[in-house]
Design a protein around this motif. Structure first.
Motif, mmCIF file in Angstrom:
data_model
loop_
_atom_site.group_PDB
_atom_site.id
_atom_site.type_symbol
_atom_site.label_atom_id
_atom_site.label_comp_id
_atom_site.label_asym_id
_atom_site.label_seq_id
_atom_site.Cartn_x
_atom_site.Cartn_y
_atom_site.Cartn_z
ATOM 1 N N ASP A 25 94.854 42.218 -2.795
ATOM 2 C CA ASP A 25 94.898 41.602 -4.199
ATOM 3 C C ASP A 25 96.120 40.998 -4.351
ATOM 4 O O ASP A 25 96.414 40.056 -5.059
ATOM 5 C CB ASP A 25 94.541 42.768 -5.093
ATOM 6 C CG ASP A 25 93.437 43.109 -5.339
ATOM 7 O OD1 ASP A 25 92.339 43.080 -5.279
ATOM 8 O OD2 ASP A 25 92.993 44.484 -5.885
ATOM 9 N N ALA A 26 97.223 41.628 -3.478
ATOM 10 C CA ALA A 26 98.095 40.952 -3.505
ATOM 11 C C ALA A 26 98.433 39.983 -2.793
ATOM 12 O O ALA A 26 98.845 39.206 -3.653
ATOM 13 C CB ALA A 26 99.280 42.474 -2.294
ATOM 14 N N ASP A 27 97.592 39.588 -1.784
ATOM 15 C CA ASP A 27 97.288 38.153 -1.248
ATOM 16 C C ASP A 27 96.970 36.819 -2.737
ATOM 17 O O ASP A 27 97.259 35.595 -2.593
ATOM 18 C CB ASP A 27 95.919 38.281 -0.056
ATOM 19 C CG ASP A 27 97.046 38.402 0.971
ATOM 20 O OD1 ASP A 27 98.022 38.500 1.288
ATOM 21 O OD2 ASP A 27 95.968 39.541 1.822
ATOM 22 N N THR A 28 96.111 37.465 -3.317
ATOM 23 C CA THR A 28 95.435 36.533 -4.216
ATOM 24 C C THR A 28 96.127 36.200 -5.507
ATOM 25 O O THR A 28 96.541 34.967 -5.629
ATOM 26 C CB THR A 28 94.300 37.501 -4.757
ATOM 27 O OG1 THR A 28 93.246 37.613 -3.503
ATOM 28 C CG2 THR A 28 93.624 36.298 -6.181
ATOM 29 N N ALA A 29 97.191 37.668 -5.969
ATOM 30 C CA ALA A 29 97.784 37.392 -7.025
ATOM 31 C C ALA A 29 99.612 36.268 -6.288
ATOM 32 O O ALA A 29 99.647 35.150 -6.629
ATOM 33 C CB ALA A 29 98.981 38.181 -6.991
ATOM 34 N N ALA A 30 99.744 36.135 -4.290
ATOM 35 C CA ALA A 30 100.444 36.247 -5.214
ATOM 36 C C ALA A 30 100.396 34.122 -4.242
ATOM 37 O O ALA A 30 100.788 32.906 -4.167
ATOM 38 C CB ALA A 30 101.325 35.997 -2.876
ATOM 39 N N LEU A 31 98.430 34.067 -3.569
ATOM 40 C CA LEU A 31 98.175 32.292 -4.120
ATOM 41 C C LEU A 31 97.763 31.944 -5.011
ATOM 42 O O LEU A 31 97.905 31.010 -5.314
ATOM 43 C CB LEU A 31 96.748 33.026 -3.509
ATOM 44 C CG LEU A 31 95.798 31.629 -2.680
ATOM 45 C CD1 LEU A 31 96.311 30.753 -1.842
ATOM 46 C CD2 LEU A 31 94.706 31.515 -2.205
#
Length: 255
Positions: free
Chosen positions: A8-14
């Motif tokens: 989820d953190a990766d997706t938010a950064a993306l």
């Protein structure tokens, strides 16, 4: 190296990479920047990673700024600024009473209100949060433009994410049922060949439903909730809503 999953953190950064907030490049961002900077107290519903409120504070907004979003990962990124209030929850969870001059739902967040009951409860909560005469600004994609027809792997985007991974992002429509469109957003590796749908390259798939209300239906919901439409535009240059408009940009006032 690629991890086996995309967090989820990766997706938010993306999300921030795919949707940079820049009022000098994007007319939509400039439209909201102007409204926010003229309001003393602002509630951003579905604030995501908080970039709109970050920009307002950086531009010198000295009043109250509050961001509301249901995603913990998005809010974790938003909280990089501590001079803004961040609250976890959905639109219908809002419990403020006459505290804001302006409420916003930018980046088509309004379309995430899919069911009639959810939409009514959310509009009621937003209205309650506004002071008398307060304004609610948001945009939806005009259903006649059929934006979902462009949501397919041929429109994939490739970029390097915040962790230095080369990824591809694409969308695929699952179902169009009345005014609700269900689709998936996939993140995949770019080192597995040209087929973006290759199972071996998929890191994450998220499923989303969006509602495409036309102008009359939207007006009915707003009037029922106690809003009057102050202005409505078909583009970010404040042109009228016409048959070829891609957007329905609405500024409604609490009555």
């Amino acid at each position: 190296m690629y991890s086996e999953t995309y967090s989820d953190a990766d997706t938010a950064a993306l999300y921030d990479l795919l949707n940079p907030w820049d009022g000098t490049r994007h007319r939509s961002d400039a439209f909201y920047n102007g409204l926010v900077m003229r309001a003393d107290a602002v509630l951003d519903v579905g604030c995501g990673t908080g970039v709109m409120l970050h920009a307002a504070r950086a531009r010198g907004h000295a009043g109250r700024l509050v961001g509301l979003d249901p995603s913990t990962a998005m809010l974790d990124r938003a909280r990089r600024r501590t001079d803004i209030e961040w609250v976890r929850g959905t639109a219908q969870d809002a419990r403020w009473e006459r505290e804001f001059d302006l409420a916003t739902m930018a980046s088509h967040a309004f379309q995430c209100l899919v069911g009639d009951d959810e939409l009514r409860a959310s509009l009621a909560a937003v209205r309650a949060a506004l002071r008398d005469g307060g304004r609610f600004a948001f945009e939806t994609r005009h259903p006649r433009a059929r934006a979902w027809e462009e949501w397919n792997p041929s429109h994939a985007r490739e970029l390097v994410d915040g962790a230095g991974r080369a990824v591809r992002v694409w969308h695929e429509v699952v179902e169009v049922a009345g005014d609700v469109v269900t689709f998936t957003e996939s993140v995949g590796r770019t080192d597995v060949g040209a087929d973006v749908g290759a199972d071996g390259g998929v890191l994450r798939v998220d499923r989303t439903r969006l509602r495409f209300l036309d102008v009359p239906a939207l007006g009915d919901f707003l009037a029922e909730a106690g809003f009057t439409v102050e202005a409505q535009y078909g583009d970010w240059e404040r042109g009228p809503v016409v048959a070829g408009s891609r957007e329905i940009v609405t500024v409604a006032r609490r009555v």
